[in-house]
Scaffold this motif. Structure first.
Motif, PDB file in Angstrom:
ATOM      1  N   ALA A 160      14.740  22.231 -14.848  1.00  0.00           N
ATOM      2  CA  ALA A 160      16.095  21.871 -15.275  1.00  0.00           C
ATOM      3  C   ALA A 160      16.115  20.511 -15.965  1.00  0.00           C
ATOM      4  O   ALA A 160      16.809  20.321 -16.979  1.00  0.00           O
ATOM      5  CB  ALA A 160      17.036  21.860 -14.068  1.00  0.00           C
ATOM      6  N   GLU A 161      15.355  19.564 -15.436  1.00  0.00           N
ATOM      7  CA  GLU A 161      15.310  18.240 -16.059  1.00  0.00           C
ATOM      8  C   GLU A 161      14.703  18.311 -17.457  1.00  0.00           C
ATOM      9  O   GLU A 161      15.161  17.625 -18.386  1.00  0.00           O
ATOM     10  CB  GLU A 161      14.524  17.269 -15.185  1.00  0.00           C
ATOM     11  CG  GLU A 161      14.525  15.849 -15.722  1.00  0.00           C
ATOM     12  CD  GLU A 161      13.914  14.832 -14.772  1.00  0.00           C
ATOM     13  OE1 GLU A 161      13.698  13.685 -15.215  1.00  0.00           O
ATOM     14  OE2 GLU A 161      13.659  15.181 -13.603  1.00  0.00           O
ATOM     15  N   ALA A 162      13.686  19.150 -17.609  1.00  0.00           N
ATOM     16  CA  ALA A 162      13.081  19.308 -18.936  1.00  0.00           C
ATOM     17  C   ALA A 162      14.087  19.911 -19.919  1.00  0.00           C
ATOM     18  O   ALA A 162      14.197  19.466 -21.070  1.00  0.00           O
ATOM     19  CB  ALA A 162      11.832  20.180 -18.844  1.00  0.00           C
ATOM     20  N   PHE A 163      14.839  20.915 -19.484  1.00  0.00           N
ATOM     21  CA  PHE A 163      15.867  21.491 -20.356  1.00  0.00           C
ATOM     22  C   PHE A 163      16.904  20.438 -20.737  1.00  0.00           C
ATOM     23  O   PHE A 163      17.361  20.380 -21.887  1.00  0.00           O
ATOM     24  CB  PHE A 163      16.553  22.666 -19.654  1.00  0.00           C
ATOM     25  CG  PHE A 163      15.743  23.932 -19.629  1.00  0.00           C
ATOM     26  CD1 PHE A 163      15.023  24.353 -20.744  1.00  0.00           C
ATOM     27  CD2 PHE A 163      15.714  24.728 -18.488  1.00  0.00           C
ATOM     28  CE1 PHE A 163      14.288  25.528 -20.723  1.00  0.00           C
ATOM     29  CE2 PHE A 163      14.979  25.905 -18.456  1.00  0.00           C
ATOM     30  CZ  PHE A 163      14.264  26.303 -19.568  1.00  0.00           C
ATOM     31  N   ALA A 164      17.301  19.614 -19.757  1.00  0.00           N
ATOM     32  CA  ALA A 164      18.292  18.577 -20.039  1.00  0.00           C
ATOM     33  C   ALA A 164      17.765  17.582 -21.069  1.00  0.00           C
ATOM     34  O   ALA A 164      18.516  17.129 -21.944  1.00  0.00           O
ATOM     35  CB  ALA A 164      18.678  17.857 -18.750  1.00  0.00           C
ATOM     36  N   ARG A 165      16.474  17.265 -20.998  1.00  0.00           N
ATOM     37  CA  ARG A 165      15.890  16.337 -21.978  1.00  0.00           C
ATOM     38  C   ARG A 165      15.906  16.928 -23.381  1.00  0.00           C
ATOM     39  O   ARG A 165      16.015  16.209 -24.366  1.00  0.00           O
ATOM     40  CB  ARG A 165      14.459  15.989 -21.572  1.00  0.00           C
ATOM     41  CG  ARG A 165      14.385  15.082 -20.360  1.00  0.00           C
ATOM     42  CD  ARG A 165      12.966  14.623 -20.129  1.00  0.00           C
ATOM     43  NE  ARG A 165      12.861  13.783 -18.948  1.00  0.00           N
ATOM     44  CZ  ARG A 165      11.741  13.178 -18.568  1.00  0.00           C
ATOM     45  NH1 ARG A 165      10.630  13.325 -19.281  1.00  0.00           N
ATOM     46  NH2 ARG A 165      11.719  12.428 -17.484  1.00  0.00           N
ATOM     47  N   GLN A 166      15.794  18.241 -23.444  1.00  0.00           N
ATOM     48  CA  GLN A 166      15.879  18.914 -24.739  1.00  0.00           C
ATOM     49  C   GLN A 166      17.329  19.097 -25.188  1.00  0.00           C
ATOM     50  O   GLN A 166      17.571  19.642 -26.258  1.00  0.00           O
ATOM     51  CB  GLN A 166      15.211  20.287 -24.659  1.00  0.00           C
ATOM     52  CG  GLN A 166      13.710  20.264 -24.490  1.00  0.00           C
ATOM     53  CD  GLN A 166      13.125  21.666 -24.400  1.00  0.00           C
ATOM     54  OE1 GLN A 166      13.781  22.601 -23.935  1.00  0.00           O
ATOM     55  NE2 GLN A 166      11.887  21.821 -24.853  1.00  0.00           N
ATOM     56  N   GLN A 167      18.255  18.652 -24.347  1.00  0.00           N
ATOM     57  CA  GLN A 167      19.693  18.839 -24.554  1.00  0.00           C
ATOM     58  C   GLN A 167      20.055  20.320 -24.642  1.00  0.00           C
ATOM     59  O   GLN A 167      21.028  20.710 -25.296  1.00  0.00           O
ATOM     60  CB  GLN A 167      20.188  18.073 -25.776  1.00  0.00           C
ATOM     61  CG  GLN A 167      20.029  16.569 -25.620  1.00  0.00           C
ATOM     62  CD  GLN A 167      20.788  15.769 -26.676  1.00  0.00           C
ATOM     63  OE1 GLN A 167      21.620  16.304 -27.391  1.00  0.00           O
ATOM     64  NE2 GLN A 167      20.496  14.486 -26.751  1.00  0.00           N
ATOM     65  N   ASN A 168      19.261  21.121 -23.932  1.00  0.00           N
ATOM     66  CA  ASN A 168      19.586  22.538 -23.769  1.00  0.00           C
ATOM     67  C   ASN A 168      20.418  22.630 -22.486  1.00  0.00           C
ATOM     68  O   ASN A 168      19.915  23.022 -21.423  1.00  0.00           O
ATOM     69  CB  ASN A 168      18.312  23.379 -23.679  1.00  0.00           C
ATOM     70  CG  ASN A 168      18.596  24.859 -23.802  1.00  0.00           C
ATOM     71  OD1 ASN A 168      19.687  25.322 -23.478  1.00  0.00           O
ATOM     72  ND2 ASN A 168      17.615  25.608 -24.277  1.00  0.00           N
ATOM     73  N   ILE A 169      21.675  22.257 -22.596  1.00  0.00           N
ATOM     74  CA  ILE A 169      22.518  22.073 -21.414  1.00  0.00           C
ATOM     75  C   ILE A 169      22.794  23.390 -20.714  1.00  0.00           C
ATOM     76  O   ILE A 169      22.877  23.455 -19.483  1.00  0.00           O
ATOM     77  CB  ILE A 169      23.835  21.366 -21.811  1.00  0.00           C
ATOM     78  CG1 ILE A 169      23.528  20.052 -22.540  1.00  0.00           C
ATOM     79  CG2 ILE A 169      24.687  21.104 -20.580  1.00  0.00           C
ATOM     80  CD1 ILE A 169      22.608  19.116 -21.784  1.00  0.00           C
ATOM     81  N   GLY A 170      22.914  24.461 -21.492  1.00  0.00           N
ATOM     82  CA  GLY A 170      23.165  25.761 -20.887  1.00  0.00           C
ATOM     83  C   GLY A 170      22.060  26.170 -19.927  1.00  0.00           C
ATOM     84  O   GLY A 170      22.321  26.569 -18.785  1.00  0.00           O
ATOM     85  N   LEU A 171      20.801  26.081 -20.374  1.00  0.00           N
ATOM     86  CA  LEU A 171      19.677  26.457 -19.509  1.00  0.00           C
ATOM     87  C   LEU A 171      19.502  25.469 -18.356  1.00  0.00           C
ATOM     88  O   LEU A 171      19.124  25.866 -17.247  1.00  0.00           O
ATOM     89  CB  LEU A 171      18.393  26.560 -20.325  1.00  0.00           C
ATOM     90  CG  LEU A 171      18.266  27.804 -21.203  1.00  0.00           C
ATOM     91  CD1 LEU A 171      16.988  27.747 -22.042  1.00  0.00           C
ATOM     92  CD2 LEU A 171      18.271  29.067 -20.346  1.00  0.00           C
TER      93      LEU A 171
END
Length: 292
Positions: free
Chosen positions: A225-236
Motif C-alpha cells: 500500500a505504501e508503494a502504491f501511495a508513493r506512485q500516487q496510485n491512491i485507488g490501489l
C-alpha cells in the motif's frame, strides 16, 4: 503447546493469546524449579525461556514495549542458563527487532551482532539467516544503504542453506522462510529504492506467504500500500489498506494499528477523493475513528 501458541498469536491476535502464554509460562517456571540438576533442568529452563520470549513478543505486538523488554531480558538470561545457544540467538534477534521498531536502530544492530556471534556457535543456518535479517532491518532504519544491501545478500545465502538443510528445525523458526526474506527486501526497498522495487518484492513475499499467518500477511500488504501511495496510485493504495482493515478486524495488534495510522495520515492530501472516503468508511465500520 508453544508452536500452537505462536500460531494462535498470528491468527487470533496477541491479546487473545497472552493469557494462555502466561499461564503456561507459570507452569514451566514451576517445573524448572522442581527439575533435578543436569539435562532435565536445562530442558525445563529452556522451555521457560521460550515461553517468556513468546510473552515478550505478544506484548511487543500489543504495543507494551516496556513489558516486552522485561520478558526478553528474562528470556535471554534463562536461555543462557540452559545453555540453549540457538534459543539465545532467536531471543537476541527479537530484542533487535524491538529496539529497531522503537527508533533505536543502532541498539538493534548491537543485538543483531550478538545474535550473529551466537548463531555461528549454534551451527543453525536458520539462526545465521535470521540474525542477518534483523541486522538488515536495523541498518535500513539507520540509513546505511550499502551495509544493508551487503547483509541482505548474506541473509539470502544463509537462507538457501537453511532451506536445503534436511535436519530438524526448531519450532520457533516456523515463520522464517523465503517469503520473510522478500518482506525484509521490501522494507529495505522502501528506504533506498523506488516503488517498483517495493512492489516486486512484496509480490514475491505475498505469493509465498502462509495465508494463515495474518500478522505477516498484513504487514506485507501495508508495504504494498505504501508503494502504491508513493506512485500516487491512491485507488490501489486505499484498496490494499482496506484489505488489511478487514483482514484484521478481529485480531489486530497495536503495531498494525500504528502502521495503518501512518499510512492513512499520508493520504490526507487526497482525503476528498472517492477512494479515501471509501477507505474511511471501512475504517469507521471495522475500527475506532482514531485511526483517521
Amino acid at each position: 503447546m508453544m508452536p500452537n501458541l505462536r500460531k494462535q498469536g498470528d491468527v487470533l491476535g496477541a491479546g487473545s493469546t497472552l493469557p494462555s502464554a502466561l499461564a503456561y509460562r507459570h507452569i514451566a517456571e514451576q517445573q524448572a524449579k522442581a527439575a533435578p540438576n543436569g539435562h532435565h533442568r536445562d530442558r525445563a529452563v529452556a522451555a521457560y525461556a521460550e515461553l517468556t520470549q513468546l510473552a515478550g513478543w505478544l506484548c511487543f505486538n500489543m504495543g507494551d514495549y516496556n513489558s516486552a523488554q522485561r520478558f526478553y531480558d528474562d528470556a535471554r538470561s534463562a536461555a543462557h542458563e540452559a545453555r540453549a545457544v540457538e534459543l539465545v540467538t532467536y531471543i537476541l534477534c527479537t530484542m533487535s527487532h524491538l529496539a529497531t521498531w522503537q527508533g533505536q536502530p543502532r541498539v538493534g544492530f548491537d543485538h543483531a551482532v550478538a545474535a550473529a556471534a551466537w548463531a555461528d556457535q549454534s551451527g543453525s543456518p536458520y539462526a545465521r539467516a535470521y540474525a542477518a535479517d534483523v541486522a538488515v532491518r536495523a541498518l535500513t532504519a539507520d540509513g546505511q544503504a550499502d551495509r544493508s544491501k551487503e547483509t541482505l545478500d548474506r541473509e539470502y545465502v544463509a537462507l538457501q542453506a537453511a532451506l536445503s538443510d534436511q535436519g530438524p528445525r526448531q519450532s520457533w523458526w516456523y515463520f522464517y522462510d523465503e517469503s520473510f526474506f522478500w518482506s525484509t527486501s521490501a522494507q529495505s526497498a522502501l528506504k533506498f529504492q523506488g516503488a517498483d522495487q517495493v512492489l516486486a518484492a512484496t509480490e514475491k513475499a505475498l505469493d509465498l506467504t502462509d495465508d494463515g499467518n495474518l500478522h505477516n500477511r498484513s504487514f506485507r500488504l501495508l508495504y504494498r500500500a505504501e508503494a502504491f501511495a508513493r506512485q500516487q496510485n491512491i485507488g490501489l493504495a486505499c484498496q490494499t489498506i482496506t484489505e488489511v482493515v478487514e483482514l484484521t478486524s478481529l485480531n489486530s495488534t497495536r503495531r498494525i494499528e500504528q502502521r495503518l495510522q501512518e499510512l492513512r495520515r499520508g493520504l490526507d492530501p487526497w482525503k476528498r477523493t472517492r477512494a479515501v472516503k471509501q477507505l474511511d468508511q471501512s475504517i469507521d465500520a471495522y475500527r475506532s475513528p482514531s485511526i483517521k
